[in-house]
Each structure stands twice: as structure tokens, then as C-alpha cells.
Design a protein around this motif. Sequence first.
Motif, PDB file in Angstrom:
ATOM      1  N   SER A  34      20.834 -10.698  12.524  1.00 20.39           N
ATOM      2  CA  SER A  34      20.089 -11.687  11.745  1.00 20.39           C
ATOM      3  C   SER A  34      20.815 -13.016  11.844  1.00 20.39           C
ATOM      4  O   SER A  34      21.975 -13.085  12.244  1.00 20.39           O
ATOM      5  CB  SER A  34      19.967 -11.261  10.272  1.00 20.39           C
ATOM      6  OG  SER A  34      21.224 -11.352   9.620  1.00 20.39           O
ATOM      7  N   ASP A  35      20.145 -14.081  11.449  1.00 18.94           N
ATOM      8  CA  ASP A  35      20.779 -15.398  11.476  1.00 18.94           C
ATOM      9  C   ASP A  35      21.982 -15.429  10.537  1.00 18.94           C
ATOM     10  O   ASP A  35      23.017 -16.026  10.867  1.00 18.94           O
ATOM     11  CB  ASP A  35      19.773 -16.479  11.069  1.00 18.94           C
ATOM     12  CG  ASP A  35      18.698 -16.705  12.123  1.00 18.94           C
ATOM     13  OD1 ASP A  35      18.948 -16.345  13.299  1.00 18.94           O
ATOM     14  OD2 ASP A  35      17.626 -17.229  11.776  1.00 18.94           O
ATOM     15  N   GLY A  36      21.858 -14.796   9.370  1.00 21.16           N
ATOM     16  CA  GLY A  36      22.965 -14.793   8.426  1.00 21.16           C
ATOM     17  C   GLY A  36      24.190 -14.095   8.972  1.00 21.16           C
ATOM     18  O   GLY A  36      25.320 -14.572   8.822  1.00 21.16           O
ATOM     19  N   ASN A  38      24.943 -13.681  12.114  1.00 25.87           N
ATOM     20  CA  ASN A  38      25.483 -14.451  13.234  1.00 25.87           C
ATOM     21  C   ASN A  38      26.105 -15.768  12.791  1.00 25.87           C
ATOM     22  O   ASN A  38      27.035 -16.273  13.428  1.00 25.87           O
ATOM     23  CB  ASN A  38      24.379 -14.705  14.264  1.00 25.87           C
ATOM     24  CG  ASN A  38      23.924 -13.429  14.951  1.00 25.87           C
ATOM     25  OD1 ASN A  38      24.747 -12.688  15.473  1.00 25.87           O
ATOM     26  ND2 ASN A  38      22.640 -13.157  14.925  1.00 25.87           N
ATOM     27  N   ASP A  39      25.621 -16.341  11.705  1.00 24.41           N
ATOM     28  CA  ASP A  39      26.158 -17.621  11.240  1.00 24.41           C
ATOM     29  C   ASP A  39      27.422 -17.454  10.409  1.00 24.41           C
ATOM     30  O   ASP A  39      28.331 -18.298  10.467  1.00 24.41           O
ATOM     31  CB  ASP A  39      25.115 -18.365  10.409  1.00 24.41           C
ATOM     32  CG  ASP A  39      23.954 -18.885  11.250  1.00 24.41           C
ATOM     33  OD1 ASP A  39      24.122 -18.991  12.479  1.00 24.41           O
ATOM     34  OD2 ASP A  39      22.897 -19.174  10.668  1.00 24.41           O
ATOM     35  N   TYR A  40      27.506 -16.374   9.607  1.00 26.87           N
ATOM     36  CA  TYR A  40      28.574 -16.279   8.620  1.00 26.87           C
ATOM     37  C   TYR A  40      29.522 -15.100   8.817  1.00 26.87           C
ATOM     38  O   TYR A  40      30.564 -15.041   8.162  1.00 26.87           O
ATOM     39  CB  TYR A  40      27.974 -16.209   7.216  1.00 26.87           C
ATOM     40  CG  TYR A  40      27.049 -17.364   6.926  1.00 26.87           C
ATOM     41  CD1 TYR A  40      27.524 -18.672   6.941  1.00 26.87           C
ATOM     42  CD2 TYR A  40      25.694 -17.159   6.653  1.00 26.87           C
ATOM     43  CE1 TYR A  40      26.678 -19.746   6.683  1.00 26.87           C
ATOM     44  CE2 TYR A  40      24.847 -18.228   6.385  1.00 26.87           C
ATOM     45  CZ  TYR A  40      25.345 -19.519   6.417  1.00 26.87           C
ATOM     46  OH  TYR A  40      24.516 -20.584   6.168  1.00 26.87           O
ATOM     47  N   SER A  43      29.489 -14.272  15.566  1.00 24.20           N
ATOM     48  CA  SER A  43      28.527 -14.987  16.401  1.00 24.20           C
ATOM     49  C   SER A  43      27.989 -14.048  17.472  1.00 24.20           C
ATOM     50  O   SER A  43      28.566 -12.994  17.747  1.00 24.20           O
ATOM     51  CB  SER A  43      29.178 -16.207  17.052  1.00 24.20           C
ATOM     52  OG  SER A  43      30.230 -15.818  17.902  1.00 24.20           O
ATOM     53  N   ARG A  44      26.901 -14.431  18.076  1.00 21.79           N
ATOM     54  CA  ARG A  44      26.222 -13.557  19.027  1.00 21.79           C
ATOM     55  C   ARG A  44      27.070 -13.249  20.260  1.00 21.79           C
ATOM     56  O   ARG A  44      26.868 -12.239  20.930  1.00 21.79           O
ATOM     57  CB  ARG A  44      24.896 -14.196  19.469  1.00 21.79           C
ATOM     58  CG  ARG A  44      23.824 -14.155  18.393  1.00 21.79           C
ATOM     59  CD  ARG A  44      22.510 -14.736  18.874  1.00 21.79           C
ATOM     60  NE  ARG A  44      21.433 -14.525  17.913  1.00 21.79           N
ATOM     61  CZ  ARG A  44      21.180 -15.328  16.899  1.00 21.79           C
ATOM     62  NH1 ARG A  44      21.949 -16.398  16.706  1.00 21.79           N
ATOM     63  NH2 ARG A  44      20.191 -15.071  16.073  1.00 21.79           N
ATOM     64  N   HIS A 173      30.430 -19.227   2.144  1.00 23.13           N
ATOM     65  CA  HIS A 173      30.228 -20.485   2.847  1.00 23.13           C
ATOM     66  C   HIS A 173      29.307 -21.387   2.030  1.00 23.13           C
ATOM     67  O   HIS A 173      28.336 -20.938   1.416  1.00 23.13           O
ATOM     68  CB  HIS A 173      29.622 -20.234   4.225  1.00 23.13           C
ATOM     69  CG  HIS A 173      29.751 -21.396   5.166  1.00 23.13           C
ATOM     70  ND1 HIS A 173      28.920 -22.496   5.099  1.00 23.13           N
ATOM     71  CD2 HIS A 173      30.623 -21.644   6.181  1.00 23.13           C
ATOM     72  CE1 HIS A 173      29.261 -23.356   6.031  1.00 23.13           C
ATOM     73  NE2 HIS A 173      30.298 -22.877   6.700  1.00 23.13           N
ATOM     74  N   LYS A 175      27.055 -23.333   2.874  1.00 22.96           N
ATOM     75  CA  LYS A 175      25.667 -23.365   3.333  1.00 22.96           C
ATOM     76  C   LYS A 175      24.948 -22.033   3.147  1.00 22.96           C
ATOM     77  O   LYS A 175      23.743 -21.949   3.381  1.00 22.96           O
ATOM     78  CB  LYS A 175      25.616 -23.777   4.806  1.00 22.96           C
ATOM     79  CG  LYS A 175      26.083 -25.207   5.066  1.00 22.96           C
ATOM     80  CD  LYS A 175      25.955 -25.560   6.538  1.00 22.96           C
ATOM     81  CE  LYS A 175      26.393 -26.997   6.795  1.00 22.96           C
ATOM     82  NZ  LYS A 175      26.298 -27.362   8.240  1.00 22.96           N
ATOM     83  N   ASN A 176      25.681 -21.024   2.730  1.00 17.87           N
ATOM     84  CA  ASN A 176      25.097 -19.695   2.569  1.00 17.87           C
ATOM     85  C   ASN A 176      24.517 -19.554   1.158  1.00 17.87           C
ATOM     86  O   ASN A 176      25.059 -18.848   0.297  1.00 17.87           O
ATOM     87  CB  ASN A 176      26.149 -18.617   2.839  1.00 17.87           C
ATOM     88  CG  ASN A 176      25.551 -17.226   2.958  1.00 17.87           C
ATOM     89  OD1 ASN A 176      24.356 -17.027   2.735  1.00 17.87           O
ATOM     90  ND2 ASN A 176      26.372 -16.259   3.308  1.00 17.87           N
TER      91      ASN A 176
END
Length: 212
Positions: A34-36, A38-40, A43-44, A173, A175-176
Motif C-alpha cells: 500500500s502507499d502507507g 511504502n511511504d512510512y 520503499s518499493r 511521521h 504526514k501520516n
Amino acid sequence: MQYFFDQKRGILWYEGDYSVGTQEMSQELNSWDSDGINDYIISRDQMKLGDFTNALQDFKTYRRFFGYIDGELSAVVVMNGGDRLKSKNLLLEHIINSDFGTLKPTKQILSANKAQGIVFNDNNRNNDYILYLIVAPQRQGRGYGTRVVSSIKNNIEFFAKNSLHNSLSTQIHDKNIPSQKVFERNNFHTLNLSFQPCKGLSEYFLEDDLMR
């Protein structure tokens, strides 16, 4: 594997070890994306989630817990229980800012009394940390994270066996926003600081007293 059923919240917890069952759970985590995550978390272009949390388990103080809801693996938590207080200086600054400072907090902050209690009662090995909490991608946005955090704080003796539970905290984070809301719903409050020592990360401490 040791297990515990939180009947009130409907979560069956397994503590990870090096058994075949744990390795099967790790393989399932490798499919989570998921984006979450991979972002927090990772990473991919790095290792997959199951391999990442499996590597963390090699640290003696880090433990993994797998949460099943309605018979499906729904969450994984990495805990560090019974450790030194890593944010004592931040808590002291927070106390000063709360009592005498002019900083205007933008979010609900930890009470000065609670912060003082955490510092005063610290004995170097009685603080618990939620390092990572990941909900299965298909279950995100449905309140499962809030249930998971509630289960941890209300059954801390299972998640941090070798601790006297002076404090329970995490880093999130900036931004989370979804994760911030999950912990805020469970009465975790941030600190009133002039700057964040870890860029992009904020400390959140549980305001409630933990069971001992």
C-alpha cells in the motif's frame, strides 16, 4: 507460538518466533502493499514487509505480534518492551514549555503531570515502544488500527512482558495523518516542542496509566 485472545476487541494475537507458523505469516506479509507501507515503513525498492519485520526480530528486544480478526491476518505489530527512556530530554523541554513557555500547541499535548511522572518513575528498563503497526491493506480505513492500539494498551503485559510499563509511546511521521488519528483516538498525545529532533517524526505518549 504464544497466543492471546482479546475477546473484547475480537483479536487473536500470536507472538512471533522462529517456527514454521511464523515464517508462513511472514510470507503472507510479503504480499501486503500500500502507499502507507511504502511511504512510512519500507520503499518499493527495498525488502518486502515480511522479510523486513522478520529481520527486526533478530534484535533480542524487538518482538513481532500477528493479529487475526475474523480468522484473517489483519495486523502486525513490532514492539520494544522494557527499554530505557529515550526521550527524557524532550519530555523535560515539553514540561518547561507546558508550564512556563509561550509555544502554542497545534494538537492535543501530553499533560505536564503525566510527563513528569514518566521522567520521575523511569528506572532505565521500564518503557515500552510501538515501533511499527501495520494493518492489512484491504482492512485499512475501517477502524482496525484503532482496535489494534486499544488491544495493545489494555493488554500491555502480553506485548511487553519484561517491563514495569512506565510509559507507552510511538513515533509517527508528520504526514501520516491516518496513523496520528488512530493513536489520538486511543489517548496518545504529542509533545510541545520548539523543534522536532527527528525530521518529520513526532513523539506520541499514552496519557493513560498502564496496568502493572
